[in-house]
Design an enzyme around this catalytic site. Structure first.
Site, PDB file in Angstrom:
ATOM      1  N   ASP A  77       0.786  -1.110   0.079  1.00  0.00           N
ATOM      2  CA  ASP A  77      -0.026  -0.008  -0.061  1.00  0.00           C
ATOM      3  C   ASP A  77       0.845   1.330  -0.115  1.00  0.00           C
ATOM      4  OD1 ASP A  77      -1.916   2.058   0.581  1.00  0.00           O
ATOM      5  OD2 ASP A  77      -1.985   1.448   2.506  1.00  0.00           O
ATOM      6  N   ILE A  78       1.176   2.014  -1.297  1.00  0.00           N
ATOM      7  CA  ILE A  78       1.828   3.113  -1.310  1.00  0.00           C
ATOM      8  C   ILE A  78       0.977   4.380  -0.787  1.00  0.00           C
ATOM      9  CG2 ILE A  78       3.267   4.254  -2.976  1.00  0.00           C
ATOM     10  CD1 ILE A  78       3.662   1.749  -4.641  1.00  0.00           C
ATOM     11  N   GLY A  79       1.207   4.967   0.222  1.00  0.00           N
ATOM     12  CA  GLY A  79       0.621   6.097   0.779  1.00  0.00           C
ATOM     13  C   GLY A  79       1.191   7.199   0.508  1.00  0.00           C
ATOM     14  N   THR A 120       2.605   9.029   2.976  1.00  0.00           N
ATOM     15  CA  THR A 120       3.577   9.378   3.669  1.00  0.00           C
ATOM     16  C   THR A 120       4.722   8.053   3.703  1.00  0.00           C
ATOM     17  OG1 THR A 120       2.473  10.957   4.789  1.00  0.00           O
ATOM     18  CG2 THR A 120       4.427   9.984   5.882  1.00  0.00           C
ATOM     19  N   GLY A 141      -9.623   7.537  -4.711  1.00  0.00           N
ATOM     20  CA  GLY A 141      -8.379   7.101  -4.500  1.00  0.00           C
ATOM     21  C   GLY A 141      -8.332   5.775  -4.234  1.00  0.00           C
ATOM     22  N   ASP A 153      -6.425   4.061  -2.188  1.00  0.00           N
ATOM     23  CA  ASP A 153      -6.475   3.650  -0.783  1.00  0.00           C
ATOM     24  C   ASP A 153      -8.068   3.561  -0.283  1.00  0.00           C
ATOM     25  OD1 ASP A 153      -6.761   6.401  -1.241  1.00  0.00           O
ATOM     26  OD2 ASP A 153      -5.753   6.966   0.902  1.00  0.00           O
ATOM     27  N   ARG A 154      -8.722   4.550  -0.572  1.00  0.00           N
ATOM     28  CA  ARG A 154     -10.337   4.747  -0.409  1.00  0.00           C
ATOM     29  C   ARG A 154     -10.990   3.476  -1.139  1.00  0.00           C
ATOM     30  NH1 ARG A 154     -12.844   9.905  -1.872  1.00  0.00           N
ATOM     31  NH2 ARG A 154     -14.433   9.178  -0.613  1.00  0.00           N
ATOM     32  N   THR A 189      -2.709  10.532   6.941  1.00  0.00           N
ATOM     33  CA  THR A 189      -2.353  11.638   6.728  1.00  0.00           C
ATOM     34  C   THR A 189      -3.573  12.634   6.222  1.00  0.00           C
ATOM     35  OG1 THR A 189      -0.341  11.168   5.475  1.00  0.00           O
ATOM     36  CG2 THR A 189      -0.958  13.488   4.869  1.00  0.00           C
ATOM     37  N   THR A 221       0.103  28.996  25.324  1.00  0.00           N
ATOM     38  CA  THR A 221       0.047  28.828  23.840  1.00  0.00           C
ATOM     39  C   THR A 221      -0.180  27.224  23.645  1.00  0.00           C
ATOM     40  OG1 THR A 221       1.558  30.510  23.427  1.00  0.00           O
ATOM     41  CG2 THR A 221       1.445  28.991  21.759  1.00  0.00           C
TER      42      THR A 221
END
Length: 268
Positions: free
Chosen positions: A7-9, A11, A108, A110-111, A134, A189
């Protein structure tokens, strides 16, 4: 048969080795945000170091510039023919989904794999599949297998990293270990940023889930979470009990399921 699923995502690259349908090993490597040459070297190194053996490959990619380098590396360095490398391409393979409501070439990979994986795992069930990475993606499938689309939103860490990257004085903050009880209006902060990111992401999640369930138009549905940030995101949002299934391996399992679905006569 030893099947390597990749699975090439955006990141990371996620790898899984299936032996006779069982996931026997999985790992990930960072490096998709690089040149094809560096990616090729990373791929060779990662597979060589693990010492895995495989005679078939199934893969999906959301990074087009990397895909050609992947195919060349797999075929030439690991001595596989083109017929032994199976790409997830909705226009060329059989899918267990009715894609008439959504242009498949715009979805996509992955989806697509997540939706197909969930459909094959939970047939005859309305589904909302949420992938926490991501990006945070929502995918909707009806009980009769119609893919309805979904939503794409920033991932939790994408939101957290965006502020310091676009401002000159805001620091990077950690959200690790935080729960809804830890979040409130800040008094410095860091706590102000944690409040804005954490409470904001929780609101985003709850509103998107509400819209997703409304779009399915049924009271019988299954919420499925996957992705590397699933546990952290669900804990921060207080949504653990709302999801009926948490499956970090859904995408890798989906690659293997789609491979088998296209190499057998079985249909959903």
């Amino acid at each position: 048969m030893n099947l390597l699923a990749v699975d090439i995502g955006n990141t990371d690259i996620k790898f899984g080795v299936f032996q006779d349908g069982q996931l026997t090993r999985h790992w990930r490597a960072s490096g998709t945000r690089t040149s094809p040459e560096k990616f090729s070297a990373l791929l060779r190194d990662s597979l060589s170091r693990t010492g895995v053996t495989f005679d078939r490959v199934v893969y999906s990619s959301v990074v087009p510039i990397i895909e050609l380098a992947f195919r060349k590396t797999i075929q030439y360095c690991f001595h596989l023919s083109p017929s032994q490398v199976f790409a997830i391409d909705p226009l060329k393979i059989r899918l267990p989904l009715d894609m008439s409501c959504y242009p498949p070439n715009q979805l996509g990979m992955d989806r697509l794999v997540n939706a197909c994986s969930a459909r094959l795992l939970y047939p005859d069930t309305s589904l909302v599949v949420v992938d926490f990475g991501t990006a945070t993606t929502f995918d909707l499938v009806t009980a009769d297998g119609v893919y309805l689309g979904g939503a794409i939103a920033p991932g939790l860490y994408t939101m957290a990293e965006g502020l310091p990257e676009r401002t000159s004085r805001l620091p990077h903050v950690s959200l690790e270990g935080l729960t809804p009880q830890d979040l409130g209006m800040g008094t410095d902060t860091v706590s102000c940023m944690q409040a804005g990111i954490g409470i904001g992401y929780r609101g985003l999640m709850k509103e998107l889930l509400r819209e997703a369930v409304q779009a399915l138009d049924t009271t019988e549905y299954l919420l499925i979470a996957t992705g590397g940030l699933a546990e952290t995101s669900l804990r921060l949002c207080g949504l653990e009990k709302h999801f009926m299934a948490l499956d970090p391996m859904l995408t890798l399992q989906g690659l293997e399921r789609l491979y088998q679905y296209n190499h057998t006569t079985a249909k959903v």
